[in-house]
Scaffold this motif. Structure first.
Motif, PDB file in Angstrom:
ATOM      1  N   ASP A  27      12.668   0.509  17.679  1.00  0.00           N
ATOM      2  CA  ASP A  27      11.434   0.666  18.458  1.00  0.00           C
ATOM      3  C   ASP A  27      11.756   1.024  19.902  1.00  0.00           C
ATOM      4  O   ASP A  27      11.136   1.930  20.484  1.00  0.00           O
ATOM      5  N   GLU A  28      12.719   0.336  20.488  1.00  0.00           N
ATOM      6  CA  GLU A  28      13.104   0.598  21.878  1.00  0.00           C
ATOM      7  C   GLU A  28      13.660   2.014  22.037  1.00  0.00           C
ATOM      8  O   GLU A  28      13.347   2.705  23.012  1.00  0.00           O
ATOM      9  N   ILE A  29      14.448   2.459  21.076  1.00  0.00           N
ATOM     10  CA  ILE A  29      15.024   3.809  21.128  1.00  0.00           C
ATOM     11  C   ILE A  29      13.923   4.861  20.982  1.00  0.00           C
ATOM     12  O   ILE A  29      13.893   5.846  21.724  1.00  0.00           O
ATOM     13  N   ALA A  30      13.006   4.652  20.043  1.00  0.00           N
ATOM     14  CA  ALA A  30      11.911   5.610  19.830  1.00  0.00           C
ATOM     15  C   ALA A  30      11.023   5.695  21.064  1.00  0.00           C
ATOM     16  O   ALA A  30      10.622   6.796  21.482  1.00  0.00           O
ATOM     17  N   ILE A  31      10.713   4.562  21.673  1.00  0.00           N
ATOM     18  CA  ILE A  31       9.886   4.550  22.886  1.00  0.00           C
ATOM     19  C   ILE A  31      10.589   5.317  24.002  1.00  0.00           C
ATOM     20  O   ILE A  31       9.965   6.101  24.727  1.00  0.00           O
ATOM     21  N   GLU A  32      11.895   5.132  24.143  1.00  0.00           N
ATOM     22  CA  GLU A  32      12.655   5.863  25.158  1.00  0.00           C
ATOM     23  C   GLU A  32      12.619   7.367  24.860  1.00  0.00           C
ATOM     24  O   GLU A  32      12.474   8.184  25.786  1.00  0.00           O
ATOM     25  N   GLY A  33      12.742   7.743  23.587  1.00  0.00           N
ATOM     26  CA  GLY A  33      12.655   9.159  23.220  1.00  0.00           C
ATOM     27  C   GLY A  33      11.318   9.759  23.576  1.00  0.00           C
ATOM     28  O   GLY A  33      11.233  10.895  24.075  1.00  0.00           O
ATOM     29  N   LEU A  34      10.239   9.017  23.340  1.00  0.00           N
ATOM     30  CA  LEU A  34       8.902   9.496  23.709  1.00  0.00           C
ATOM     31  C   LEU A  34       8.746   9.591  25.226  1.00  0.00           C
ATOM     32  O   LEU A  34       8.145  10.537  25.740  1.00  0.00           O
ATOM     33  N   LYS A  35       9.315   8.624  25.954  1.00  0.00           N
ATOM     34  CA  LYS A  35       9.268   8.668  27.432  1.00  0.00           C
ATOM     35  C   LYS A  35       9.951   9.925  27.945  1.00  0.00           C
ATOM     36  O   LYS A  35       9.470  10.566  28.883  1.00  0.00           O
ATOM     37  N   LEU A  77      16.829  12.198  16.724  1.00  0.00           N
ATOM     38  CA  LEU A  77      17.604  12.357  15.490  1.00  0.00           C
ATOM     39  C   LEU A  77      18.280  11.031  15.184  1.00  0.00           C
ATOM     40  O   LEU A  77      18.884  10.426  16.077  1.00  0.00           O
ATOM     41  N   HIS A  78      18.151  10.581  13.951  1.00  0.00           N
ATOM     42  CA  HIS A  78      18.841   9.364  13.513  1.00  0.00           C
ATOM     43  C   HIS A  78      19.722   9.732  12.333  1.00  0.00           C
ATOM     44  O   HIS A  78      19.239  10.077  11.268  1.00  0.00           O
ATOM     45  N   ARG A  79      21.031   9.691  12.541  1.00  0.00           N
ATOM     46  CA  ARG A  79      21.989   9.891  11.451  1.00  0.00           C
ATOM     47  C   ARG A  79      22.363   8.505  10.966  1.00  0.00           C
ATOM     48  O   ARG A  79      22.865   7.692  11.722  1.00  0.00           O
ATOM     49  N   ASN A  96      26.373  -1.552  10.982  1.00  0.00           N
ATOM     50  CA  ASN A  96      26.247  -0.307  11.706  1.00  0.00           C
ATOM     51  C   ASN A  96      25.167   0.498  11.005  1.00  0.00           C
ATOM     52  O   ASN A  96      25.291   0.818   9.832  1.00  0.00           O
ATOM     53  N   TYR A  97      24.126   0.826  11.723  1.00  0.00           N
ATOM     54  CA  TYR A  97      22.999   1.528  11.136  1.00  0.00           C
ATOM     55  C   TYR A  97      22.969   2.995  11.570  1.00  0.00           C
ATOM     56  O   TYR A  97      21.938   3.623  11.625  1.00  0.00           O
ATOM     57  N   GLY A  98      24.126   3.543  11.923  1.00  0.00           N
ATOM     58  CA  GLY A  98      24.207   4.937  12.293  1.00  0.00           C
ATOM     59  C   GLY A  98      24.085   5.136  13.791  1.00  0.00           C
ATOM     60  O   GLY A  98      24.308   4.237  14.573  1.00  0.00           O
ATOM     61  N   TYR A  99      23.725   6.375  14.183  1.00  0.00           N
ATOM     62  CA  TYR A  99      23.564   6.650  15.603  1.00  0.00           C
ATOM     63  C   TYR A  99      22.319   7.490  15.841  1.00  0.00           C
ATOM     64  O   TYR A  99      21.782   8.117  14.927  1.00  0.00           O
ATOM     65  N   TYR A 100      21.879   7.471  17.078  1.00  0.00           N
ATOM     66  CA  TYR A 100      20.667   8.168  17.494  1.00  0.00           C
ATOM     67  C   TYR A 100      21.025   9.202  18.553  1.00  0.00           C
ATOM     68  O   TYR A 100      21.952   9.002  19.324  1.00  0.00           O
ATOM     69  N   CYS A 101      20.258  10.262  18.573  1.00  0.00           N
ATOM     70  CA  CYS A 101      20.445  11.300  19.588  1.00  0.00           C
ATOM     71  C   CYS A 101      19.057  11.775  20.032  1.00  0.00           C
ATOM     72  O   CYS A 101      18.233  12.140  19.197  1.00  0.00           O
ATOM     73  N   PHE A 102      18.816  11.758  21.339  1.00  0.00           N
ATOM     74  CA  PHE A 102      17.554  12.267  21.861  1.00  0.00           C
ATOM     75  C   PHE A 102      17.598  13.789  21.839  1.00  0.00           C
ATOM     76  O   PHE A 102      18.596  14.391  22.202  1.00  0.00           O
ATOM     77  N   LEU A 103      16.517  14.386  21.412  1.00  0.00           N
ATOM     78  CA  LEU A 103      16.461  15.857  21.312  1.00  0.00           C
ATOM     79  C   LEU A 103      15.556  16.436  22.395  1.00  0.00           C
ATOM     80  O   LEU A 103      14.724  15.782  22.948  1.00  0.00           O
TER      81      LEU A 103
END
Length: 103
Positions: A27-35, A77-79, A96-103
């Motif tokens: 949730d925190e990562i997605a909110i940051e991506g939207l910001k 992106l969530h791999r 480990n649930y993978g990694y995230y990348c802001f696009l």
């Protein structure tokens, strides 16, 4: 309660805690991506409404990746490939649930 039932109960509690922590982190990562795309929200209710109306996700199971979009434009992106590691030292379990990348 038998010791087997107690262990199963502890395992369920641990799994629920782990899932809750991973969900909060996402949730925190997605909110940051939207910001980063210029969207900010006053509260969770506003965020939830916005996501339901404007966001989508494409899950590419073969490549184990999800692309999250807002208004049809990718923002995250969530791999993923879930990996658990149980160490004998202190019964430490890491995930480990993978990694995230802001696009």
């Amino acid at each position: 309660m038998s010791s087997l039932n107690a262990i199963e109960s502890l395992n369920r509690m641990f799994a629920e805690t782990l899932i809750s922590k991973m969900s909060k982190t996402f949730d925190e990562i997605a909110i940051e991506g939207l910001k980063r795309k210029g969207f900010e929200f006053q509260d969770n209710s506003e965020l939830e409404s916005f996501v339901k109306e404007n966001c989508s996700v494409i899950d590419n199971i073969e490549h184990k990746e999800r692309i999250y979009s807002v208004h049809g434009k990718p923002f995250l992106l969530h791999r993923y490939e879930v990996v658990y590691d149980l160490e004998n030292r202190g019964n430490l379990l890491t995930a480990n649930y993978g990694y995230y990348c802001f696009l």
